[in-house]
Design a protein around this motif. Structure first.
Motif, PDB file in Angstrom:
ATOM      1  N   LYS A   1       0.830  -1.214   0.000  1.00 56.52           N
ATOM      2  CA  LYS A   1       0.000   0.000   0.000  1.00 56.52           C
ATOM      3  C   LYS A   1       0.861   1.259   0.000  1.00 56.52           C
ATOM      4  CE  LYS A   1      -3.856  -1.947   2.531  1.00 56.52           C
ATOM      5  NZ  LYS A   1      -4.168  -2.209   3.904  1.00 56.52           N
ATOM      6  N   THR A   2       2.030   1.180   0.660  1.00 54.78           N
ATOM      7  CA  THR A   2       2.861   2.388   0.796  1.00 54.78           C
ATOM      8  C   THR A   2       4.191   2.250   0.058  1.00 54.78           C
ATOM      9  OG1 THR A   2       3.598   1.418   2.868  1.00 54.78           O
ATOM     10  CG2 THR A   2       1.933   3.162   3.024  1.00 54.78           C
ATOM     11  N   PHE A   3       4.278   1.245  -0.819  1.00 56.79           N
ATOM     12  CA  PHE A   3       5.553   0.945  -1.479  1.00 56.79           C
ATOM     13  C   PHE A   3       5.992   2.072  -2.420  1.00 56.79           C
ATOM     14  CE2 PHE A   3       7.823  -1.015  -5.114  1.00 56.79           C
ATOM     15  CZ  PHE A   3       8.947  -1.441  -4.422  1.00 56.79           C
ATOM     16  N   ASP A   4       7.258   2.466  -2.284  1.00 59.86           N
ATOM     17  CA  ASP A   4       7.838   3.472  -3.191  1.00 59.86           C
ATOM     18  C   ASP A   4       9.194   2.914  -3.635  1.00 59.86           C
ATOM     19  OD1 ASP A   4       9.260   5.513  -4.350  1.00 59.86           O
ATOM     20  OD2 ASP A   4       8.832   6.992  -2.787  1.00 59.86           O
ATOM     21  N   PRO A   5       9.340   2.589  -4.939  1.00 62.60           N
ATOM     22  CA  PRO A   5      10.579   1.927  -5.378  1.00 62.60           C
ATOM     23  C   PRO A   5      11.832   2.748  -5.107  1.00 62.60           C
ATOM     24  CG  PRO A   5       9.215   2.587  -7.252  1.00 62.60           C
ATOM     25  CD  PRO A   5       8.405   2.826  -6.033  1.00 62.60           C
ATOM     26  N   ASP A   6      11.670   4.043  -4.884  1.00 57.46           N
ATOM     27  CA  ASP A   6      12.867   4.867  -4.634  1.00 57.46           C
ATOM     28  C   ASP A   6      13.249   4.930  -3.157  1.00 57.46           C
ATOM     29  OD1 ASP A   6      13.045   5.431  -7.331  1.00 57.46           O
ATOM     30  OD2 ASP A   6      11.607   7.083  -7.154  1.00 57.46           O
ATOM     31  N   VAL A   7      12.385   4.400  -2.306  1.00 59.04           N
ATOM     32  CA  VAL A   7      12.703   4.436  -0.862  1.00 59.04           C
ATOM     33  C   VAL A   7      12.708   3.010  -0.313  1.00 59.04           C
ATOM     34  CG1 VAL A   7      12.047   5.385   1.397  1.00 59.04           C
ATOM     35  CG2 VAL A   7      11.470   6.637  -0.704  1.00 59.04           C
ATOM     36  N   GLU A   8      13.900   2.502  -0.008  1.00 58.24           N
ATOM     37  CA  GLU A   8      13.979   1.133   0.525  1.00 58.24           C
ATOM     38  C   GLU A   8      13.974   1.193   2.046  1.00 58.24           C
ATOM     39  OE1 GLU A   8      17.530  -0.233  -1.342  1.00 58.24           O
ATOM     40  OE2 GLU A   8      16.520  -0.640  -3.228  1.00 58.24           O
ATOM     41  N   ARG A   9      12.826   0.856   2.621  1.00 59.43           N
ATOM     42  CA  ARG A   9      12.714   0.982   4.071  1.00 59.43           C
ATOM     43  C   ARG A   9      13.311  -0.223   4.785  1.00 59.43           C
ATOM     44  NH1 ARG A   9       6.357   1.769   3.656  1.00 59.43           N
ATOM     45  NH2 ARG A   9       6.791   0.138   2.130  1.00 59.43           N
ATOM     46  N   ASP A  10      13.253  -1.382   4.115  1.00 58.62           N
ATOM     47  CA  ASP A  10      13.638  -2.628   4.793  1.00 58.62           C
ATOM     48  C   ASP A  10      13.848  -3.731   3.751  1.00 58.62           C
ATOM     49  OD1 ASP A  10      11.034  -3.233   3.955  1.00 58.62           O
ATOM     50  OD2 ASP A  10      10.228  -2.465   5.818  1.00 58.62           O
ATOM     51  N   LEU A  11      14.139  -4.928   4.218  1.00 57.84           N
ATOM     52  CA  LEU A  11      14.391  -6.025   3.270  1.00 57.84           C
ATOM     53  C   LEU A  11      13.146  -6.363   2.451  1.00 57.84           C
ATOM     54  CD1 LEU A  11      16.618  -8.051   2.334  1.00 57.84           C
ATOM     55  CD2 LEU A  11      15.565  -9.714   3.840  1.00 57.84           C
ATOM     56  N   LEU A  12      11.979  -6.277   3.072  1.00 61.07           N
ATOM     57  CA  LEU A  12      10.748  -6.597   2.333  1.00 61.07           C
ATOM     58  C   LEU A  12      10.589  -5.661   1.126  1.00 61.07           C
ATOM     59  CD1 LEU A  12       8.221  -8.224   1.930  1.00 61.07           C
ATOM     60  CD2 LEU A  12       7.129  -7.000   3.799  1.00 61.07           C
TER      61      LEU A  12
ATOM     62  N   LYS B   1      10.840  -4.911  -4.736  1.00 57.84           N
ATOM     63  CA  LYS B   1      11.407  -4.187  -5.872  1.00 57.84           C
ATOM     64  C   LYS B   1      12.120  -5.147  -6.840  1.00 57.84           C
ATOM     65  CE  LYS B   1      14.593  -0.389  -6.702  1.00 57.84           C
ATOM     66  NZ  LYS B   1      15.389   0.632  -6.058  1.00 57.84           N
ATOM     67  N   GLU B   2      12.886  -6.065  -6.271  1.00 53.64           N
ATOM     68  CA  GLU B   2      13.682  -6.972  -7.114  1.00 53.64           C
ATOM     69  C   GLU B   2      12.831  -8.022  -7.813  1.00 53.64           C
ATOM     70  OE1 GLU B   2      16.887  -6.914  -7.851  1.00 53.64           O
ATOM     71  OE2 GLU B   2      17.567  -5.342  -6.484  1.00 53.64           O
ATOM     72  N   TYR B   3      11.864  -8.586  -7.080  1.00 53.17           N
ATOM     73  CA  TYR B   3      11.081  -9.698  -7.648  1.00 53.17           C
ATOM     74  C   TYR B   3       9.829  -9.242  -8.386  1.00 53.17           C
ATOM     75  CZ  TYR B   3      13.716 -13.531  -5.543  1.00 53.17           C
ATOM     76  OH  TYR B   3      14.693 -14.434  -5.234  1.00 53.17           O
ATOM     77  N   GLY B   4       9.292  -8.063  -8.020  1.00 47.40           N
ATOM     78  CA  GLY B   4       8.016  -7.657  -8.595  1.00 47.40           C
ATOM     79  C   GLY B   4       6.879  -8.399  -7.908  1.00 47.40           C
ATOM     80  N   THR B   5       5.660  -8.157  -8.356  1.00 48.22           N
ATOM     81  CA  THR B   5       4.506  -8.733  -7.668  1.00 48.22           C
ATOM     82  C   THR B   5       3.563  -9.424  -8.648  1.00 48.22           C
ATOM     83  OG1 THR B   5       3.423  -6.597  -7.912  1.00 48.22           O
ATOM     84  CG2 THR B   5       4.516  -7.004  -5.821  1.00 48.22           C
ATOM     85  N   ASP B   6       4.102  -9.782  -9.834  1.00 47.38           N
ATOM     86  CA  ASP B   6       3.200 -10.229 -10.899  1.00 47.38           C
ATOM     87  C   ASP B   6       2.576 -11.608 -10.728  1.00 47.38           C
ATOM     88  OD1 ASP B   6       5.868  -9.487 -11.266  1.00 47.38           O
ATOM     89  OD2 ASP B   6       6.020 -10.653 -13.126  1.00 47.38           O
ATOM     90  N   ASN B   7       3.203 -12.519 -10.048  1.00 42.17           N
ATOM     91  CA  ASN B   7       2.539 -13.830  -9.947  1.00 42.17           C
ATOM     92  C   ASN B   7       2.737 -14.495  -8.586  1.00 42.17           C
ATOM     93  OD1 ASN B   7       4.945 -15.486  -9.950  1.00 42.17           O
ATOM     94  ND2 ASN B   7       5.219 -14.836 -12.067  1.00 42.17           N
ATOM     95  N   ASP B   8       1.957 -15.535  -8.353  1.00 39.31           N
ATOM     96  CA  ASP B   8       1.955 -16.205  -7.041  1.00 39.31           C
ATOM     97  C   ASP B   8       3.317 -16.782  -6.693  1.00 39.31           C
ATOM     98  OD1 ASP B   8      -0.611 -15.561  -6.774  1.00 39.31           O
ATOM     99  OD2 ASP B   8      -1.427 -17.565  -7.208  1.00 39.31           O
ATOM    100  N   ASP B   9       4.050 -17.206  -7.730  1.00 40.65           N
ATOM    101  CA  ASP B   9       5.348 -17.821  -7.483  1.00 40.65           C
ATOM    102  C   ASP B   9       6.351 -16.807  -6.906  1.00 40.65           C
ATOM    103  OD1 ASP B   9       6.408 -20.505  -7.866  1.00 40.65           O
ATOM    104  OD2 ASP B   9       8.006 -19.442  -8.971  1.00 40.65           O
TER     105      ASP B   9
END
Ligand code: HEM
Length: 484
Positions: free
Chosen positions: A255-266, A271-279
């Motif tokens: 909900k609050t994700f901003d690719p330019d601000v890395e708050r933590d490992l999650l 950012k690295e994996y994306g969110t496109d599929n269940d895998d």
């Protein structure tokens, strides 16, 4: 033939087949080990502390031996040069994890700890980069803050005349550090870990740890493995609760994700994996879970052991304290940059990791093809375990290994047998996080308090067996404030 006779015949054929598979010679230079029996293999020969039984067996079979964990051909190794030959020189053969239901269950070989092959390589590159990127400033700041919280709680305990419940507060410290690192979530100082946010995750995590530590026979008998996996998937509620928790955190982050601000490992994983599929989502959640499983109990066990050993060896504690006090020269807080000036304390940390290994066997690996190691034949699909107890007690590399003596690490530049984080491309990805965490925590505890046993006697050092090796009985220590 009646049904009963058919069933009895099948069982007899199965037992005979199982016995032959264990007794037949597999190679001219095969490894030695205790004689197995059908079905159980060597499991019946181990008591409550299997790592210690295996350490005793090194006298007979040497520092590389073979045991059968039921049907699983297992190589147990405690010679540092052989470990190097496997994990460094032959890393193409020994980098994968073992495949069995308890490892597959829940995350289906996704994430960091249980994955193999290309999936692992890709994941390890991402988490390795994330650890390096965040390592310098971010991790130090978060650990620094958690230490302040711990020391402040300890001051309250000391001034109220109570004793320090080591397991409770050290677990809270390592958990809070991980919550901050993974979720950028601050755990309040007054949170009770038996009821609050930490408990939502720690409750099911402890159950998973206990079950995995106990192990199941069905996990290592070939014919029962598929059913065991099914059983775990259907009835193991703890793992589902853990994944549900991580999923909530993941949804909140999105909900609050901003690719330019890395708050933590999650954030970095999203950012690295994306969110496109269940895998990919499963990979992210499994990775988060792996960091909790591999990075909390290990560090808290190590810190607990340090408090135990420093309390039981007051002269070593005094020496470490004097060194810190002299180094700080009036400053009131130890920082990571003081590490180089406190070699004795660093030696205490190393000696504790040698003398009281955090985990009996680390994380099992497997061999992806037949090979020869140190002149011994190792078949494809063997399970590989490092026996950290036997490694630390290996007399070829440590003089008087039964003695707790930090000064041994001052006498030599480095000891090839000191491998608490394993070695090679799949060694602990959290090694420098852990080293910083241990140093910053124990040094500031020592600076602020003298640790005493509550009854003047030595605390019982006996460990209980599990994925990590904590003391059998929880212990409190009495805190005496130092003048700083
Ligand atoms: C005293 C503390 C620790 C010790 C002794 C320790 C030790 C180990 C060992 C022996 C392994 C197995 C490596 C192998 O397969 O050869 C491992 C793996 C791992 N550790 Fe640690 N560890 C500690 C703390 C941590 C921390 C704090 C983190 C996270 C921040 C962490 C994250 C991991 C992960 C994710 C793996 C799996 C790596 C992979 O499979 O690629 N560990 N650790």
């Amino acid at each position: 033939m009646s049904m009963v006779e058919i069933i009895i015949s099948i069982i007899i054929v199965y037992i005979l087949h199982n016995a032959i598979s264990k007794y037949k010679k597999i190679h001219f230079n095969e490894l030695c080990g205790p004689t197995p029996i059908p079905i159980l293999g060597n499991l019946h020969q181990f008591g409550d502390l299997p790592h210690r039984d295996l350490t005793k067996m090194t006298k007979k079979y040497g520092h590389i031996m073979r045991i059968y964990m039921a049907d699983m051909y297992t190589v147990v190794v405690s010679d540092p040069l052989l470990i190097r030959e496997m994990y460094v020189d032959n890393s193409d053969i020994f980098t994968d994890r073992i495949k069995k239901p308890s490892v597959e269950h829940g995350t289906f070989y996704h994430g960091t700890v249980t994955s193999s092959g290309e999936h692992w390589k890709n994941n390890r590159e991402i988490v390795g980069k994330a650890m390096r990127k965040t390592n310098l400033k971010h991790i130090y700041e978060l650990l620094d803050k958690q230490v302040d919280v711990l020391i402040s709680s300890m001051k309250q305990i000391e001034s109220s005349g109570k004793t320090f419940d080591t397991r409770y507060y050290i677990t809270k410290f390592t958990m809070a550090a991980m919550f901050k690192f993974l979720f950028n979530h601050d755990i309040p100082q007054d949170e009770d870990i038996n009821t609050g946010e930490i408990q939502r995750l720690m409750g099911p995590m402890s159950e998973v740890f206990q079950n995995a530590g106990r192990g199941s026979l069905f996990d290592v008998i070939n014919v029962t493995q598929p059913l065991y996996l099914l059983w775990l998937e259907l009835f193991d509620k703890s793992f589902k609760d853990i994944m549900k928790y991580h999923r909530e955190k993941y949804n909140e982050h999105l909900k609050t994700f901003d690719p330019d601000v890395e708050r933590d490992l999650l954030d970095i994983l999203i950012k690295e994996y994306g969110t496109d599929n269940d895998d990919t989502i499963l990979t992210i959640l499994a990775t988060i879970n792996d960091f909790f499983l591999a990075g909390v109990d290990t560090s808290s066990t190590a810190l607990e052991s340090m408090i135990l050993m420093l309390t039981n060896y007051p002269e070593i504690q005094e020496k470490a304290y004097d060194e810190i006090k002299t180094t700080l020269n009036g400053r009131t807080k130890v920082c990571l940059s003081d590490r180089q000036s406190t070699p004795y304390l660093v030696a205490v940390i190393k000696e504790t990791l040698r003398y009281k290994p955090m985990s009996p066997f680390g994380l099992p690996r497997s061999s992806s093809r037949d090979c020869m190691i140190g002149g011994h034949f190792i078949p494809k699909n063997s399970q590989i375990l490092i026996n950290f107890q036997a490694l630390g007690m290996n007399e070829e590399y440590y003089e008087n290994p039964e003695q707790f003596d930090p000064s041994r690490f001052l006498k030599v530049e480095s000891n090839v047998a000191f491998l608490p984080f394993s070695i090679g491309i799949r060694s602990c990805v959290g090694q420098s996080f852990a080293q910083d965490e241990l140093y910053i925590c124990i040094s500031n505890i020592l600076l602020n308090f003298k640790l005493n046993s509550i009854d003047g006697k030595k605390i019982d050092e006996t460990e209980s067996y599990g994925l990590t090796l904590k003391t059998k009985t929880r212990f409190n220590v009495s805190l005496e404030k130092r003048n700083i």
